[in-house]
Design a protein around this motif. Structure first.
Motif, PDB file in Angstrom:
ATOM      1  N   LYS A 165       0.833  -1.206   0.000  1.00 38.54           N
ATOM      2  CA  LYS A 165       0.000   0.000   0.000  1.00 38.54           C
ATOM      3  C   LYS A 165       0.868   1.257   0.000  1.00 38.54           C
ATOM      4  CE  LYS A 165      -3.739  -2.310   2.507  1.00 38.54           C
ATOM      5  NZ  LYS A 165      -4.530  -2.358   3.763  1.00 38.54           N
ATOM      6  N   ILE A 166       1.956   1.193   0.772  1.00 35.77           N
ATOM      7  CA  ILE A 166       2.868   2.342   0.821  1.00 35.77           C
ATOM      8  C   ILE A 166       3.504   2.568  -0.549  1.00 35.77           C
ATOM      9  CG2 ILE A 166       5.015   3.202   1.823  1.00 35.77           C
ATOM     10  CD1 ILE A 166       4.291   1.673   4.382  1.00 35.77           C
ATOM     11  N   ASP A 167       3.903   1.462  -1.185  1.00 35.80           N
ATOM     12  CA  ASP A 167       4.530   1.581  -2.502  1.00 35.80           C
ATOM     13  C   ASP A 167       3.542   2.143  -3.533  1.00 35.80           C
ATOM     14  OD1 ASP A 167       6.914   0.629  -1.531  1.00 35.80           O
ATOM     15  OD2 ASP A 167       6.571  -1.449  -2.163  1.00 35.80           O
ATOM     16  N   GLU A 168       2.294   1.738  -3.403  1.00 36.02           N
ATOM     17  CA  GLU A 168       1.290   2.249  -4.335  1.00 36.02           C
ATOM     18  C   GLU A 168       1.140   3.765  -4.190  1.00 36.02           C
ATOM     19  OE1 GLU A 168      -2.230   0.057  -3.442  1.00 36.02           O
ATOM     20  OE2 GLU A 168      -1.535  -1.784  -4.432  1.00 36.02           O
ATOM     21  N   GLU A 169       1.193   4.224  -2.938  1.00 34.24           N
ATOM     22  CA  GLU A 169       1.086   5.666  -2.721  1.00 34.24           C
ATOM     23  C   GLU A 169       2.336   6.390  -3.204  1.00 34.24           C
ATOM     24  OE1 GLU A 169      -0.349   6.981   1.096  1.00 34.24           O
ATOM     25  OE2 GLU A 169      -1.340   5.046   1.454  1.00 34.24           O
ATOM     26  N   LEU A 170       3.485   5.701  -3.114  1.00 31.42           N
ATOM     27  CA  LEU A 170       4.738   6.334  -3.553  1.00 31.42           C
ATOM     28  C   LEU A 170       4.792   6.506  -5.071  1.00 31.42           C
ATOM     29  CD1 LEU A 170       7.435   4.662  -1.245  1.00 31.42           C
ATOM     30  CD2 LEU A 170       6.784   7.087  -1.306  1.00 31.42           C
ATOM     31  N   GLU A 171       3.961   5.734  -5.771  1.00 30.53           N
ATOM     32  CA  GLU A 171       3.948   5.848  -7.233  1.00 30.53           C
ATOM     33  C   GLU A 171       3.564   7.262  -7.672  1.00 30.53           C
ATOM     34  OE1 GLU A 171       1.450   2.844  -8.840  1.00 30.53           O
ATOM     35  OE2 GLU A 171       2.799   1.199  -8.286  1.00 30.53           O
ATOM     36  N   PHE A 172       2.768   7.931  -6.844  1.00 31.68           N
ATOM     37  CA  PHE A 172       2.398   9.310  -7.181  1.00 31.68           C
ATOM     38  C   PHE A 172       3.606  10.230  -7.160  1.00 31.68           C
ATOM     39  CE2 PHE A 172      -1.613   7.579  -5.526  1.00 31.68           C
ATOM     40  CZ  PHE A 172      -2.463   7.898  -6.563  1.00 31.68           C
ATOM     41  N   TYR A 173       4.667   9.769  -6.484  1.00 36.29           N
ATOM     42  CA  TYR A 173       5.891  10.579  -6.375  1.00 36.29           C
ATOM     43  C   TYR A 173       7.042   9.908  -7.132  1.00 36.29           C
ATOM     44  CZ  TYR A 173       2.931  12.297  -2.633  1.00 36.29           C
ATOM     45  OH  TYR A 173       1.844  12.781  -1.932  1.00 36.29           O
ATOM     46  N   LYS A 174       6.634   9.033  -8.084  1.00 38.04           N
ATOM     47  CA  LYS A 174       7.585   8.310  -8.927  1.00 38.04           C
ATOM     48  C   LYS A 174       8.596   7.514  -8.098  1.00 38.04           C
ATOM     49  CE  LYS A 174       7.150  11.662 -12.656  1.00 38.04           C
ATOM     50  NZ  LYS A 174       7.833  12.590 -13.597  1.00 38.04           N
ATOM     51  N   GLY A 175       8.105   6.964  -6.983  1.00 38.49           N
ATOM     52  CA  GLY A 175       8.951   6.105  -6.145  1.00 38.49           C
ATOM     53  C   GLY A 175       9.990   6.841  -5.349  1.00 38.49           C
ATOM     54  N   ASP A 176       9.993   8.150  -5.391  1.00 35.40           N
ATOM     55  CA  ASP A 176      10.982   8.944  -4.653  1.00 35.40           C
ATOM     56  C   ASP A 176      10.395   9.322  -3.304  1.00 35.40           C
ATOM     57  OD1 ASP A 176      12.911  10.574  -3.695  1.00 35.40           O
ATOM     58  OD2 ASP A 176      12.978  11.924  -5.414  1.00 35.40           O
ATOM     59  N   ALA A 177      10.831   8.598  -2.256  1.00 34.35           N
ATOM     60  CA  ALA A 177      10.278   8.824  -0.921  1.00 34.35           C
ATOM     61  C   ALA A 177      10.579  10.217  -0.398  1.00 34.35           C
ATOM     62  CB  ALA A 177      10.835   7.765   0.044  1.00 34.35           C
ATOM     63  N   SER A 178      11.672  10.821  -0.885  1.00 34.74           N
ATOM     64  CA  SER A 178      12.031  12.157  -0.390  1.00 34.74           C
ATOM     65  C   SER A 178      11.002  13.206  -0.784  1.00 34.74           C
ATOM     66  CB  SER A 178      13.411  12.564  -0.898  1.00 34.74           C
ATOM     67  OG  SER A 178      13.388  12.661  -2.322  1.00 34.74           O
ATOM     68  N   LYS A 179      10.247  12.903  -1.841  1.00 31.86           N
ATOM     69  CA  LYS A 179       9.231  13.840  -2.294  1.00 31.86           C
ATOM     70  C   LYS A 179       7.869  13.566  -1.657  1.00 31.86           C
ATOM     71  CE  LYS A 179      11.459  14.495  -6.784  1.00 31.86           C
ATOM     72  NZ  LYS A 179      11.290  14.365  -8.255  1.00 31.86           N
ATOM     73  N   ALA A 180       7.767  12.436  -0.927  1.00 28.72           N
ATOM     74  CA  ALA A 180       6.494  12.055  -0.306  1.00 28.72           C
ATOM     75  C   ALA A 180       6.273  12.855   0.967  1.00 28.72           C
ATOM     76  CB  ALA A 180       6.503  10.571  -0.002  1.00 28.72           C
ATOM     77  N   PRO A 181       5.013  12.970   1.396  1.00 28.39           N
ATOM     78  CA  PRO A 181       4.719  13.669   2.656  1.00 28.39           C
ATOM     79  C   PRO A 181       5.389  12.979   3.846  1.00 28.39           C
ATOM     80  CG  PRO A 181       2.729  13.295   1.368  1.00 28.39           C
ATOM     81  CD  PRO A 181       3.807  12.495   0.703  1.00 28.39           C
ATOM     82  N   GLY A 182       5.554  13.754   4.926  1.00 31.01           N
ATOM     83  CA  GLY A 182       6.206  13.201   6.114  1.00 31.01           C
ATOM     84  C   GLY A 182       5.489  12.002   6.694  1.00 31.01           C
ATOM     85  N   VAL A 183       4.176  12.011   6.655  1.00 32.20           N
ATOM     86  CA  VAL A 183       3.398  10.881   7.190  1.00 32.20           C
ATOM     87  C   VAL A 183       3.712   9.607   6.429  1.00 32.20           C
ATOM     88  CG1 VAL A 183       1.089   9.952   7.539  1.00 32.20           C
ATOM     89  CG2 VAL A 183       1.534  12.369   8.003  1.00 32.20           C
ATOM     90  N   LEU A 184       3.793   9.707   5.099  1.00 33.02           N
ATOM     91  CA  LEU A 184       4.077   8.526   4.289  1.00 33.02           C
ATOM     92  C   LEU A 184       5.509   8.045   4.517  1.00 33.02           C
ATOM     93  CD1 LEU A 184       2.914   6.594   2.238  1.00 33.02           C
ATOM     94  CD2 LEU A 184       3.690   8.130   0.399  1.00 33.02           C
ATOM     95  N   ARG A 185       6.418   9.002   4.631  1.00 36.01           N
ATOM     96  CA  ARG A 185       7.805   8.601   4.883  1.00 36.01           C
ATOM     97  C   ARG A 185       7.929   7.879   6.240  1.00 36.01           C
ATOM     98  NH1 ARG A 185       9.005  13.856   3.054  1.00 36.01           N
ATOM     99  NH2 ARG A 185       9.630  14.488   5.159  1.00 36.01           N
ATOM    100  N   ARG A 186       7.197   8.367   7.248  1.00 35.92           N
ATOM    101  CA  ARG A 186       7.250   7.708   8.562  1.00 35.92           C
ATOM    102  C   ARG A 186       6.656   6.312   8.494  1.00 35.92           C
ATOM    103  NH1 ARG A 186       6.204  12.973  10.344  1.00 35.92           N
ATOM    104  NH2 ARG A 186       3.947  12.618  10.402  1.00 35.92           N
ATOM    105  N   ARG A 187       5.578   6.157   7.724  1.00 44.17           N
ATOM    106  CA  ARG A 187       4.998   4.819   7.561  1.00 44.17           C
ATOM    107  C   ARG A 187       5.995   3.873   6.912  1.00 44.17           C
ATOM    108  NH1 ARG A 187      -0.328   5.077   4.256  1.00 44.17           N
ATOM    109  NH2 ARG A 187       0.018   2.808   4.378  1.00 44.17           N
ATOM    110  N   LEU A 188       6.697   4.379   5.917  1.00 45.55           N
ATOM    111  CA  LEU A 188       7.705   3.562   5.235  1.00 45.55           C
ATOM    112  C   LEU A 188       8.824   3.172   6.191  1.00 45.55           C
ATOM    113  CD1 LEU A 188       8.740   2.364   2.569  1.00 45.55           C
ATOM    114  CD2 LEU A 188       9.889   4.546   2.135  1.00 45.55           C
ATOM    115  N   ASP A 189       9.277   4.135   6.986  1.00 43.06           N
ATOM    116  CA  ASP A 189      10.363   3.863   7.934  1.00 43.06           C
ATOM    117  C   ASP A 189       9.921   2.884   9.014  1.00 43.06           C
ATOM    118  OD1 ASP A 189      13.068   4.488   8.979  1.00 43.06           O
ATOM    119  OD2 ASP A 189      11.949   5.340  10.659  1.00 43.06           O
ATOM    120  N   ASP A 190       8.722   3.092   9.538  1.00 41.29           N
ATOM    121  CA  ASP A 190       8.210   2.192  10.586  1.00 41.29           C
ATOM    122  C   ASP A 190       8.049   0.778  10.054  1.00 41.29           C
ATOM    123  OD1 ASP A 190       8.149   4.257  12.368  1.00 41.29           O
ATOM    124  OD2 ASP A 190       5.978   4.635  12.156  1.00 41.29           O
ATOM    125  N   ASN A 191       7.593   0.666   8.812  1.00 41.68           N
ATOM    126  CA  ASN A 191       7.409  -0.650   8.210  1.00 41.68           C
ATOM    127  C   ASN A 191       8.747  -1.375   8.092  1.00 41.68           C
ATOM    128  OD1 ASN A 191       7.325  -2.447   5.578  1.00 41.68           O
ATOM    129  ND2 ASN A 191       5.204  -2.275   6.326  1.00 41.68           N
TER     130      ASN A 191
END
Length: 236
Positions: A165-191
């Protein structure tokens, strides 16, 4: 003849009686003391003792006093009838006494270790009267560990679904987590951290299975001897 006054005669007789009574008490006390000394094996005054021992060369020596040649070994004091009155301990130097105490301590530790080993053996036999009982408990222990591993793997599966699910949301940012919102980045890190924790936990439980098997294998070796009645071999 000169007569004493009536009351003076009575006083004289009382004095003689008191003296006789006192003498009787002294004699009785002396007899009691002598009897007590004899019962304890102590020499009784006036009764000659005989000392006997076997010296370092194997000779039996006797004397009317403690024997110098046997100062390093036990001596016996005998009565005139040949009965042992008491035993005299050897005379030790400070170093010899320390060595004796060290040996006594070592013997006590060894005896305690053997006694503890025997208690553990009895406990093992009570708990595992036969091979089937031992293998049954091994299986139960391994099942418990496997259940924990299974729960961790289930959690990994849930984390994998969450990562999708996180990866699907990252597709909106072309897989670049640095461009994703902080909430999404934290979810990725926690995962990622949770996955690492679960993998480490599974590894620890696999090691626990090895320890369980090693313990049961070690017990099985000893139990085979106990089941067969061969208890001559002691743990070293």
């Amino acid at each position: 003849m000169h007569r004493l006054p009536h009351h003076a005669g009575h006083s004289r007789f009382r004095a003689i009686g008191n003296a006789r009574a006192a003498l009787a008490v002294v004699l009785a006390a002396g007899c009691t003391l002598a009897l007590a000394q004899a019962q304890k094996g102590a020499p009784v005054p006036g009764a000659a003792g005989i000392y006997s021992c076997v010296d370092a060369k194997g000779r039996t020596l006797t004397a009317d006093r403690p024997i110098a040649e046997c100062s390093d070994r036990e001596q016996r004091e005998l009565s005139p009838s040949g009965m042992t009155r008491r035993r005299l301990e050897p005379t030790y130097t400070a170093r010899e006494q320390a060595e004796r105490e060290d040996r006594a301590r070592e013997a006590a530790v060894q005896a305690a270790r053997i006694a503890d080993e025997r208690r553990r053996e009895r406990a093992l036999l009570i708990r595992y009267p036969n091979a089937a009982a031992h293998e049954r408990e091994r299986g139960e222990a391994l099942v418990q560990v496997d259940a924990v591993i299974q729960a961790a793997r289930k959690r990994l599966s849930e984390l994998a679904d969450d990562r999708k699910k996180i990866d699907e949301e990252l597709e909106f940012y072309k897989g670049d987590a640095s461009k994703a919102p902080g909430v999404l980045r934290r979810r990725l890190d926690d995962n990622a951290k949770s996955v690492a924790v679960q993998n480490r936990f599974i590894g620890e439980q696999e090691d626990e299975k090895k320890r369980v098997n090693a313990r049961f294998d070690e017990e099985r070796v000893r139990l085979k001897q106990l089941w067969s009645g061969d208890t001559a071999t002691t743990a070293r």
